[in-house]
Design a protein around this motif. Structure first.
Motif, PDB file in Angstrom:
ATOM      1  N   GLY A  62      26.498  76.382  -1.149  1.00  0.00           N
ATOM      2  CA  GLY A  62      25.660  75.340  -1.735  1.00  0.00           C
ATOM      3  C   GLY A  62      24.194  75.737  -1.727  1.00  0.00           C
ATOM      4  O   GLY A  62      23.455  75.466  -2.684  1.00  0.00           O
ATOM      5  N   ALA A  63      23.763  76.418  -0.679  1.00  0.00           N
ATOM      6  CA  ALA A  63      22.367  76.868  -0.597  1.00  0.00           C
ATOM      7  C   ALA A  63      22.048  77.886  -1.690  1.00  0.00           C
ATOM      8  O   ALA A  63      20.967  77.864  -2.277  1.00  0.00           O
ATOM      9  N   GLN A  64      22.993  78.776  -1.967  1.00  0.00           N
ATOM     10  CA  GLN A  64      22.775  79.760  -3.033  1.00  0.00           C
ATOM     11  C   GLN A  64      22.684  79.079  -4.397  1.00  0.00           C
ATOM     12  O   GLN A  64      21.834  79.437  -5.216  1.00  0.00           O
ATOM     13  N   ILE A  65      23.527  78.097  -4.621  1.00  0.00           N
ATOM     14  CA  ILE A  65      23.491  77.355  -5.884  1.00  0.00           C
ATOM     15  C   ILE A  65      22.167  76.609  -6.012  1.00  0.00           C
ATOM     16  O   ILE A  65      21.529  76.638  -7.066  1.00  0.00           O
ATOM     17  N   GLU A  66      21.751  75.955  -4.950  1.00  0.00           N
ATOM     18  CA  GLU A  66      20.469  75.229  -4.974  1.00  0.00           C
ATOM     19  C   GLU A  66      19.304  76.167  -5.254  1.00  0.00           C
ATOM     20  O   GLU A  66      18.386  75.825  -5.996  1.00  0.00           O
ATOM     21  N   ILE A  79      30.289  79.813 -12.257  1.00  0.00           N
ATOM     22  CA  ILE A  79      29.911  78.870 -11.204  1.00  0.00           C
ATOM     23  C   ILE A  79      29.468  77.590 -11.910  1.00  0.00           C
ATOM     24  O   ILE A  79      28.378  77.521 -12.480  1.00  0.00           O
ATOM     25  N   ILE A  80      30.300  76.587 -11.894  1.00  0.00           N
ATOM     26  CA  ILE A  80      30.093  75.368 -12.677  1.00  0.00           C
ATOM     27  C   ILE A  80      28.761  74.674 -12.404  1.00  0.00           C
ATOM     28  O   ILE A  80      28.074  74.294 -13.351  1.00  0.00           O
ATOM     29  N   PRO A  81      28.335  74.476 -11.155  1.00  0.00           N
ATOM     30  CA  PRO A  81      27.049  73.791 -10.957  1.00  0.00           C
ATOM     31  C   PRO A  81      25.864  74.514 -11.603  1.00  0.00           C
ATOM     32  O   PRO A  81      24.835  73.904 -11.855  1.00  0.00           O
ATOM     33  N   VAL A  82      26.025  75.789 -11.897  1.00  0.00           N
ATOM     34  CA  VAL A  82      24.956  76.548 -12.542  1.00  0.00           C
ATOM     35  C   VAL A  82      25.086  76.479 -14.062  1.00  0.00           C
ATOM     36  O   VAL A  82      24.164  76.069 -14.756  1.00  0.00           O
ATOM     37  N   VAL A  83      26.241  76.851 -14.592  1.00  0.00           N
ATOM     38  CA  VAL A  83      26.377  76.905 -16.053  1.00  0.00           C
ATOM     39  C   VAL A  83      26.394  75.534 -16.711  1.00  0.00           C
ATOM     40  O   VAL A  83      25.999  75.398 -17.865  1.00  0.00           O
ATOM     41  N   ALA A  84      26.810  74.510 -15.982  1.00  0.00           N
ATOM     42  CA  ALA A  84      26.823  73.157 -16.560  1.00  0.00           C
ATOM     43  C   ALA A  84      25.410  72.670 -16.870  1.00  0.00           C
ATOM     44  O   ALA A  84      25.226  71.757 -17.670  1.00  0.00           O
ATOM     45  N   LYS A  85      24.431  73.278 -16.264  1.00  0.00           N
ATOM     46  CA  LYS A  85      23.027  72.897 -16.486  1.00  0.00           C
ATOM     47  C   LYS A  85      22.462  73.511 -17.772  1.00  0.00           C
ATOM     48  O   LYS A  85      21.470  73.032 -18.312  1.00  0.00           O
TER      49      LYS A  85
END
Length: 94
Positions: free
Chosen positions: A21-25, A70-76
């Protein structure tokens, strides 16, 4: 998955390769993700995440089995759409 050992053949599924989660953030905090020309609104982002959360192809709440992203990244990202065959769960914003 190797039936004999129970190990996954996908290196991304092993613990040492999991995205935190930290890397995604950290990625989402980068300047690229603050550009309105490149990213969707928070409302669309949340809709995309909700659609993916209900999808059986989502692994560990992060990775899409259909494309490996990585969905939390590409969904943005405006230019990205869901890769599922048949039109996907969400479309790119043009």
């Amino acid at each position: 998955m190797n039936r004999m050992t129970g190990e996954s053949g996908c290196k991304g599924c092993r613990e040492e390769y999991k995205v935190t989660g930290a890397q995604i953030e950290r990625l989402l905090a980068s300047p690229m993700f603050s550009s309105p020309e490149l990213v969707v609104s928070n409302e669309i982002y949340e809709q995309r995440l909700a659609a993916c959360a209900a999808c059986p192809k989502l692994v560990s709440g992060v990775t899409c089995q259909a494309c490996g992203c990585i969905i939390p990244v590409v969904a943005k990202l405006k230019q990205r759409g869901c890769p599922l065959p048949g039109g996907g769960l969400w479309q790119a914003v043009v």
